[in-house]
Design an enzyme around this catalytic site. Structure first.
Site, PDB file in Angstrom:
ATOM      1  N   LYS A 110      40.544  30.396  40.800  1.00  0.00           N
ATOM      2  CA  LYS A 110      41.664  30.638  39.539  1.00  0.00           C
ATOM      3  C   LYS A 110      42.127  30.004  40.390  1.00  0.00           C
ATOM      4  O   LYS A 110      43.456  29.718  39.191  1.00  0.00           O
ATOM      5  CB  LYS A 110      40.910  31.584  38.458  1.00  0.00           C
TER       6      LYS A 110
HETATM    7  C1  LIG Z   1      35.557  32.944  37.291  1.00  0.00           C
HETATM    8  C2  LIG Z   1      34.263  32.884  38.109  1.00  0.00           C
HETATM    9  C3  LIG Z   1      33.818  32.577  38.493  1.00  0.00           C
HETATM   10  C4  LIG Z   1      32.944  31.940  37.301  1.00  0.00           C
HETATM   11  O1  LIG Z   1      34.685  30.483  36.513  1.00  0.00           O
HETATM   12  P1  LIG Z   1      33.702  29.874  34.870  1.00  0.00           P
HETATM   13  O2  LIG Z   1      34.898  28.382  35.244  1.00  0.00           O
HETATM   14  O3  LIG Z   1      33.758  31.275  34.007  1.00  0.00           O
HETATM   15  O4  LIG Z   1      32.831  29.491  34.777  1.00  0.00           O
HETATM   16  C5  LIG Z   1      32.496  32.141  39.370  1.00  0.00           C
HETATM   17  N1  LIG Z   1      33.137  32.347  40.324  1.00  0.00           N
HETATM   18  C6  LIG Z   1      34.286  32.921  40.654  1.00  0.00           C
HETATM   19  C7  LIG Z   1      34.517  33.922  42.121  1.00  0.00           C
HETATM   20  C8  LIG Z   1      35.027  33.189  39.548  1.00  0.00           C
HETATM   21  O5  LIG Z   1      36.290  34.351  39.974  1.00  0.00           O
END
Ligand SMILES: *Cc1c(COP(=O)(O)O)cnc(C)c1O
Length: 452
Positions: A110
């Site tokens: 993210k």
């Molecule tokens: C947010 C997150 C996901 C999922 O990502 P999406 O974009 O919501 O599909 C997977 N793994 C981690 C470690 C995350 O922080």
């Protein structure tokens, strides 16, 4: 380039407006008015640095930002990553590639989007002279990544609500040990759903919202999806020429944001072969792609908590394209889904994505076996993408979090206590969190008191 809503009842807006608004006023999500064909241009991006590629890509979308300023924004956004390539690629065995997306400040993918979003906000504040206050709710990674994107920025206060005692202590420390004066983690009693309800009520108060210039941070901001397209293109050029076009991309998925970005890059001309949706035991998307039935069940907490999601908010963007960019078709589907918690797609094009589901026992067994075979430590989210670790056929699996964020699971599986200097530093600092009653009134009063 302008941006339109998936529900079709909002006038087109500029990039900066779409970023500032987050959600479209008609309840839809913003998408580019047209997806540009970048297939030729992508061929000229071979060998570009991450930042150069990001700039070349964003110039097609952020057309209302001065290019020299855009360059600065992008450069700032990736300077806190601890890998010179930002998104390094590792090969396990002969054909299993791991794209590591956890080299940013909060050790999860993210950061790619939220570091950039933070700098876009800052640019906007400089341009308009208007301070903004950001409010979000988190069950883990998003809050930490949002806070680190806005840490210490002039003219921004950031308030993140979370359910007290219900997130991991490392996740809480990532939010509460920043030592920054513009960051306010608010610990509320109750569950994550209670927290979400309070958030909704605060945003529902239009007068309050306007009076403090309140902005939302969540997973549906257009800038986040676009920022995530970049590492797919970058990874494409890191793969050896012989296998590039043969590669299946596997994405651990919750809100459908990350994989949607890859799929959109493909639609713009990135020639990856195919995409695979990897879910944990919360498998609404796996059920959808195997049966055409889109139905919400209760969330079951898992070892991969950032994927413990049932309603995948970014799914609406995919739906928009699947319905030939026709908002008239999107609206009734979303309405039915909202009213009944389900929708049956009669003719779903299941060629688009393959999918898999991984429960907690399988997550543990994958972490153990991958470590034994390759000496590689995968976090529990990444493990959901490694279901074919034993017989991979040219796959690239996106590693979404650093394993040190989940020390208990790693220790249990491979008997190694694994850590990271960033997390160790947090443990040496005091926790600064604010206990607030679980009500919209209490949160509003806290915000008013702390922004003046
Ligand atoms: C947010 C997150 C996901 C999922 O990502 P999406 O974009 O919501 O599909 C997977 N793994 C981690 C470690 C995350 O922080």
């Amino acid at each position: 380039m302008n941006f339109i809503s998936t529900r079709g009842l909002t006038d087109p807006v500029s990039f900066s407006e779409a970023v500032a608004l987050g959600l479209a006023p008609d309840g839809g999500l913003f998408v580019p008015e047209t997806l540009p064909d970048l297939s030729k241009e992508i061929q000229s991006w071979k060998g570009c640095s991450y930042e150069a590629l990001c700039f070349a890509f964003f110039r097609h979308f952020a057309t209302d930002i001065d290019p020299s300023q855009l360059k600065v924004i992008i450069k700032k956004s990736y300077k806190n990553f601890d890998s010179p390539s930002r998104a390094p690629l590792t090969l396990l065995g002969e054909s299993l590639w791991i794209l590591e997306l956890f080299h940013g400040p909060t050790l999860a993918f993210k950061d790619f989007a939220l570091q950039l979003l933070g700098n876009l906000y800052e640019h906007q504040i400089e341009r308009t002279g208007q301070p903004i206050n950001v409010l979000g709710a988190t069950s883990g990674d998003t809050g930490a990544a949002a806070i680190h994107g806005l840490l210490g920025k002039e003219g921004v206060h950031i308030f993140i609500l979370y359910p007290d005692g219900r997130i991991s202590s490392l996740q809480e420390r990532q939010m509460a040990c920043t030592e920054a004066d513009n960051v306010f983690p608010l610990a509320l009693d109750g569950s994550f759903d209670d927290t979400q309800r309070v958030l909704k009520d605060v945003f529902g108060d239009q007068d309050f919202r306007k009076s403090v210039n309140l902005s939302a941070v969540n997973s549906i901001n257009l800038a986040r999806v676009l920022a995530q397209c970049v590492y797919y293109i970058y990874a494409y050029w890191q793969l050896p020429a012989l296998v590039r076009d043969e590669t299946e991309v596997v994405v651990p998925t919750g809100n459908f944001g990350n994989i949607l970005a890859g799929w959109m890059a493909q639609k713009m001309g990135l020639p990856f072969r195919s995409f695979k949706v990897a879910t944990n035991q919360n498998d609404i998307l796996h059920r959808l792609f195997t049966t055409g039935e889109y139905q919400v069940l209760d969330v079951q907490p898992s070892l991969a908590p950032s994927m413990d999601i049932q309603v995948a908010s970014n799914f609406e963007r995919f739906l928009f394209y699947a319905e030939n960019s026709d908002p008239q078709k999107v609206r009734p589907i979303m309405e039915t889904f909202k009213d009944t918690g389900r929708y049956d797609f009669a003719e779903f094009d299941s060629d688009t994505f393959s999918s898999s589901r991984t429960d907690d026992a399988e997550i543990r067994s994958i972490i153990t076996k991958v470590y034994r075979k390759y000496g590689y430590i995968a976090d529990p989210h990444t493990a959901c993408g490694l279901t074919e670790w034993d017989h991979p056929h040219q796959q690239m699996v996106l590693a979404t979090a650093h394993p040190a964020k989940f020390p208990e699971t790693i220790e249990e599986c491979i008997e190694i206590s694994y850590t990271h200097p960033i997390l160790e530093l947090l443990k040496s600092r005091g926790i600064r969190k604010h206990k607030v009653a679980s009500s919209a009134e209490a949160v509003k009063s806290f915000i008013s008191t702390h922004i003046h």
